[in-house]
Design an enzyme around this catalytic site. Structure first.
Site, PDB file in Angstrom:
ATOM      1  N   ASP A  55       0.816  -1.205   0.000  1.00 26.80           N
ATOM      2  CA  ASP A  55       0.000   0.000   0.000  1.00 26.80           C
ATOM      3  C   ASP A  55       0.856   1.263   0.000  1.00 26.80           C
ATOM      4  O   ASP A  55       2.062   1.219   0.265  1.00 26.80           O
ATOM      5  CB  ASP A  55      -0.895   0.034   1.247  1.00 26.80           C
ATOM      6  CG  ASP A  55      -1.960  -1.044   1.235  1.00 26.80           C
ATOM      7  OD1 ASP A  55      -2.284  -1.537   0.146  1.00 26.80           O
ATOM      8  OD2 ASP A  55      -2.468  -1.381   2.327  1.00 26.80           O
ATOM      9  N   TYR A 111       6.396  -9.548   7.603  1.00 31.66           N
ATOM     10  CA  TYR A 111       6.289  -8.099   7.767  1.00 31.66           C
ATOM     11  C   TYR A 111       6.844  -7.697   9.123  1.00 31.66           C
ATOM     12  O   TYR A 111       6.747  -8.453  10.098  1.00 31.66           O
ATOM     13  CB  TYR A 111       4.824  -7.645   7.687  1.00 31.66           C
ATOM     14  CG  TYR A 111       4.245  -7.612   6.301  1.00 31.66           C
ATOM     15  CD1 TYR A 111       4.420  -6.500   5.479  1.00 31.66           C
ATOM     16  CD2 TYR A 111       3.501  -8.686   5.812  1.00 31.66           C
ATOM     17  CE1 TYR A 111       3.875  -6.457   4.202  1.00 31.66           C
ATOM     18  CE2 TYR A 111       2.955  -8.651   4.532  1.00 31.66           C
ATOM     19  CZ  TYR A 111       3.150  -7.532   3.744  1.00 31.66           C
ATOM     20  OH  TYR A 111       2.611  -7.497   2.477  1.00 31.66           O
TER      21      TYR A 111
END
Length: 267
Positions: A55, A111
């Site tokens: 994103d 992540y």
């Protein structure tokens, strides 16, 4: 010849990974350089593919793209590519089979989220994190896309405490849109006493009235992707510009943080 590139980038410089008309994106920057150098003619003709469409604001230390070098495979070198790229760095190159797809052949993603310590209860954060491990329906912790299966598998979550901040590391087979950031916020809420681990458990079972909002994207980095049969080759000359650019960003951010920190101490 088909190549895979391991890439890193500063997500704050882009409107996300996926190319969009009139907006600067990671994919757009890569295509700009690859076409300018004559390595490819266009995305479709070269079968250009990316592993993860991060994103807007999300950075990466390990994302992967792949393409067919239609004209100049000799220019697919770290030193050449990093000279032309801006805010994106090639950290490794591998020659791959013609059917290689970086998203479908990745076995896991990791992540990391960098979270300023707000006086968290670490024990509660870890208790909350453990609830996420395993196979669950993450509808309450994602922005769902039509046709996407909401069930995902989280294989591990680790909390690392540093001076003044935490690192929350999440590893899974795959992730939904905003899933990692919403998980982080749930762990944060538990650490602040605003949510209990049992409430997270209920949400994973579909018992919820509202979703947990996502944490800001700037704290998230795609840290690692696992490809069991793929080894990326790097060289010191090719990494030189990446190291210099990253140190410049680190220096500016540290100076700014020190400045703001001193102002806060004056209140």
């Amino acid at each position: 010849m088909r190549f895979a590139l391991r890439i890193a980038y500063d997500g704050t410089a882009f409107y996300g990974f996926q190319r969009q008309p009139d907006l600067r994106t990671v994919e757009g920057e890569l295509l700009r350089v690859l076409t300018r150098l004559g390595i490819i003619s266009d995305a479709e003709g070269s079968n250009f593919r990316g592993a993860s469409r991060t994103d807007r604001g999300v950075s990466a230390f390990f994302n992967v793209i792949a393409f067919n070098a239609q004209e100049r495979p000799d220019l697919v070198r770290m030193e050449v590519l990093n000279h032309h790229l801006r805010d994106v760095w090639v950290l490794g190159i591998a020659e791959v089979p013609g059917d290689f797809h970086p998203r479908f052949q990745a076995r896991s993603k990791t992540y990391r989220y960098y979270l300023v310590d707000e006086g968290f209860d670490r024990e509660k954060m870890e208790e909350c994190a453990r609830v996420f491990i395993g196979k669950h329906d993450f509808s309450a912790f994602a922005r769902l896309e039509p046709g996407k299966e909401p069930t995902r598998v989280i294989t591990g979550i680790r909390l690392m405490e540093r001076t003044g901040y935490y690192i929350i590391e999440i590893e899974g087979e795959s992730f939904l849109w905003e899933m990692a950031r919403r998980m982080v916020n749930a762990i944060r809420f538990c650490g602040l006493g605003l949510m209990k681990p049992v409430e997270v458990e209920k949400r994973l079972k579909g018992q919820y009235a509202g979703k947990v909002p996502p944490a800001p994207p700037e704290g998230l980095v795609l840290w690692h992707m696992r490809y069991p049969d793929l080894e990326f080759q790097a060289d010191e000359r090719g990494l030189k510009k990446a190291k210099r650019d990253l140190f410049d960003r680190y220096s500016r951010a540290l100076t700014r943080a020190a400045l703001l920190g001193d102002i806060l101490l004056r209140f």
